[in-house]
Enzyme design. Structure first.
Site, PDB file in Angstrom:
ATOM      1  N   SER A  88     -61.104   3.545  45.248  1.00 36.20           N
ATOM      2  CA  SER A  88     -61.400   2.843  44.004  1.00 36.20           C
ATOM      3  C   SER A  88     -62.090   3.755  42.993  1.00 36.20           C
ATOM      4  CB  SER A  88     -62.273   1.621  44.283  1.00 36.20           C
ATOM      5  OG  SER A  88     -61.560   0.641  45.003  1.00 36.20           O
TER       6      SER A  88
ATOM      7  N   LEU B  77     -62.547  -4.720  31.507  1.00 33.29           N
ATOM      8  CA  LEU B  77     -61.604  -5.747  31.082  1.00 33.29           C
ATOM      9  C   LEU B  77     -62.030  -7.124  31.602  1.00 33.29           C
ATOM     10  CD1 LEU B  77     -58.947  -6.523  29.655  1.00 33.29           C
ATOM     11  CD2 LEU B  77     -57.769  -6.098  31.843  1.00 33.29           C
TER      12      LEU B  77
ATOM     13  N   HIS C 244     -63.324 -14.885  32.836  1.00 37.70           N
ATOM     14  CA  HIS C 244     -61.927 -14.598  32.522  1.00 37.70           C
ATOM     15  C   HIS C 244     -61.474 -13.368  33.304  1.00 37.70           C
ATOM     16  CE1 HIS C 244     -62.084 -17.599  29.376  1.00 37.70           C
ATOM     17  NE2 HIS C 244     -63.207 -17.049  28.959  1.00 37.70           N
ATOM     18  N   GLY C 245     -60.753 -13.633  34.418  1.00 34.93           N
ATOM     19  CA  GLY C 245     -60.228 -12.556  35.239  1.00 34.93           C
ATOM     20  C   GLY C 245     -58.722 -12.447  35.078  1.00 34.93           C
TER      21      GLY C 245
ATOM     22  N   ILE D 143     -67.140  -4.363  37.633  1.00 36.96           N
ATOM     23  CA  ILE D 143     -66.667  -3.094  37.070  1.00 36.96           C
ATOM     24  C   ILE D 143     -67.025  -1.944  38.005  1.00 36.96           C
ATOM     25  CG2 ILE D 143     -66.692  -1.594  35.068  1.00 36.96           C
ATOM     26  CD1 ILE D 143     -65.610  -4.478  34.596  1.00 36.96           C
ATOM     27  N   THR D 144     -66.014  -1.374  38.652  1.00 35.60           N
ATOM     28  CA  THR D 144     -66.220  -0.221  39.525  1.00 35.60           C
ATOM     29  C   THR D 144     -66.710   0.970  38.701  1.00 35.60           C
ATOM     30  OG1 THR D 144     -64.530  -0.969  41.079  1.00 35.60           O
ATOM     31  CG2 THR D 144     -65.100   1.371  41.133  1.00 35.60           C
TER      32      THR D 144
ATOM     33  N   LEU E 107     -53.534  -1.075  34.069  1.00 38.33           N
ATOM     34  CA  LEU E 107     -53.605  -1.772  35.352  1.00 38.33           C
ATOM     35  C   LEU E 107     -52.350  -1.543  36.180  1.00 38.33           C
ATOM     36  CD1 LEU E 107     -55.194  -5.175  34.267  1.00 38.33           C
ATOM     37  CD2 LEU E 107     -56.263  -3.410  35.669  1.00 38.33           C
TER      38      LEU E 107
ATOM     39  N   ALA F  57     -52.714   1.651  37.967  1.00 34.31           N
ATOM     40  CA  ALA F  57     -53.675   1.558  39.064  1.00 34.31           C
ATOM     41  C   ALA F  57     -53.111   0.766  40.233  1.00 34.31           C
ATOM     42  CB  ALA F  57     -54.963   0.920  38.563  1.00 34.31           C
TER      43      ALA F  57
ATOM     44  N   GLU G 256     -57.194  -6.274  40.283  1.00 36.86           N
ATOM     45  CA  GLU G 256     -56.019  -5.741  39.607  1.00 36.86           C
ATOM     46  C   GLU G 256     -54.785  -6.615  39.862  1.00 36.86           C
ATOM     47  OE1 GLU G 256     -55.698  -1.520  40.178  1.00 36.86           O
ATOM     48  OE2 GLU G 256     -57.847  -1.259  39.921  1.00 36.86           O
TER      49      GLU G 256
END
Length: 395
Positions: free
Chosen positions: A102, A142, A147-148, A174-175, A250, A253, A374
């Site tokens: 990640s 993001l 809101h995902g 958030i990584t 995304l 990723a 993601e």
């Protein structure tokens, strides 16, 4: 009939997939595998148990040193590797731990990819060489607390104030957030969704770390808080307006996850195979029992089918023919099968399967996050459903 002698059956590569790889591909894989074996595997159980990733900046610089950061990008100190080579790197990193993959994925496929594809020449030159070297860590803002799966409803706003931009909002899960030197933050504007480069230390910007996780414990996960964050006019990414920008990042990723999830599955399968050969019950190794062999055979089938799928998608990406729907298919299948492989491996290890002495439970719990981030299972099912039927069922 040819008298050629067939190569021996290799339990580690039953389909002979290494034959599909070039010497350069194998060199990339072996470099990343060696790094992970030396720098991650001896420590990862302790890091996971403590719920931290020590010296993440030092690890980032080492990863930059082997060319693993933004490795599929061209120029600016990036390796310019093929999509397959990037996938192989993700495979080996996640075989060590999903948190390490990640770190690399967010750095390269999200933050660096956004700047490389949509940034100005000045933004690229300012950030990408240092990010490729691991001198600066990036994050990608993001997802929001409310809101995902529906980023179009994001509440983070950017408004013009003279020549400046002023940002207000929050991002969640958030990584790399609290260790990042720059955040790529997506916000609603009068023109539509835009991306902004927010340097760490900007007044009004903070990134508190999220604690008490039971998955991805050896990974830095943060909230991003933006309170009247003032940025200069040239902080916006000029190359895109609308959700096409973040969604294309995304997609890149997610491709890495197609490979990476199979790394977690491979590590769990190998642990189960080795354990079955040494664990004795009823006077002989459990590897000699039919039920155990059935589990191992089924896991091997799904693992290597997943690797073959990942390789196929990688070749399509290198050819410029990979579609978003195909990435959704790969992510949906491979993560789902990887979790099942981990769970089945745990049954072979019995009670020992829950111990951090073995990697199985750690990979299983990590993959629960990978299954969701993601793109959730449901979102990828609907992407495929729309592609198959022509009907949009998202709303």
């Amino acid at each position: 009939m040819s008298s050629r002698t067939l190569p021996p059956f290799d339990p580690a590569d039953p389909l002979g997939l290494d034959d599909l790889l070039s010497p350069e591909d194998l060199a990339v894989r072996d470099t990343v595998r060696s790094w992970a074996a030396d720098r991650v595997l001896p420590h990862i159980a302790e890091w996971y148990e403590r719920g931290e990733l020590p010296d993440v900046r030092g690890l980032a610089r080492e990863l930059g040193g082997i060319g693993a950061l933004g490795m599929s990008l061209e120029g600016y100190g990036c390796a310019g590797a093929s999509a397959v080579q990037y996938g192989l790197a993700c495979l080996e990193l996640e075989a060590a731990d999903s948190g390490i993959r990640s770190l690399v994925s967010v750095q390269g496929s999200l933050a660096m990819y956004a700047i490389h594809r949509f940034g100005s020449p000045e933004q690229k030159q300012e950030w990408l060489p240092r990010m490729a070297a691991g001198e600066v860590i990036g994050c990608f803002g993001l997802t929001e607390p409310d809101h995902g799966s529906d980023p179009s409803a994001m509440r983070t706003r950017a408004r013009r104030d003279g020549d400046d931009w002023v940002l207000d909002g929050r991002k969640m899960w958030i990584t790399n957030g609290s260790v990042a030197g720059v955040a790529v933050v997506w916000a609603q504007t009068e023109e539509g969704v835009r991306g902004f480069l927010v340097p760490a230390g900007t007044p009004g910007f903070s990134a508190p770390e999220i604690r008490h996780k039971w998955s991805l414990r050896a990974s830095v996960t943060s909230e991003l808080v933006l309170e009247a964050v003032r940025l200069p006019h040239d902080a916006v990414l000029p190359g895109v307006t609308g959700l096409r920008g973040p969604l294309s990042c995304l997609n890149h990723a997610r491709y890495g996850i197609v490979w990476g999830s199979m790394g977690a599955a491979r590590a769990s399968f190998q642990a189960a195979l080795a354990y079955a050969g040494s664990r004795e019950q009823f006077g002989r190794p459990i590897a000699g029992f039919q039920l155990t062999q059935a589990k191992l055979a089924d896991m091997a089938v799904e693992l290597h089918k997943g690797l073959l799928l990942a390789h196929h998608l990688g070749r399509r990406m290198d050819a410029g023919t990979l579609r978003m729907e195909q990435v959704s298919l790969g992510k949906l299948n491979n993560v789902r099968e990887a979790i099942e492989i981990c769970r089945t491996s745990r049954t072979i290890l019995g009670a020992n399967g829950i111990s951090l002495e073995y990697p199985v439970m750690r990979h299983a719990t990590n993959l629960e996050s990978v299954l969701t981030y993601e793109g959730t299972v449901e979102m990828h099912q609907l992407v495929l459903g729309k592609a198959l039927t022509g009907q949009d069922a998202f709303r």
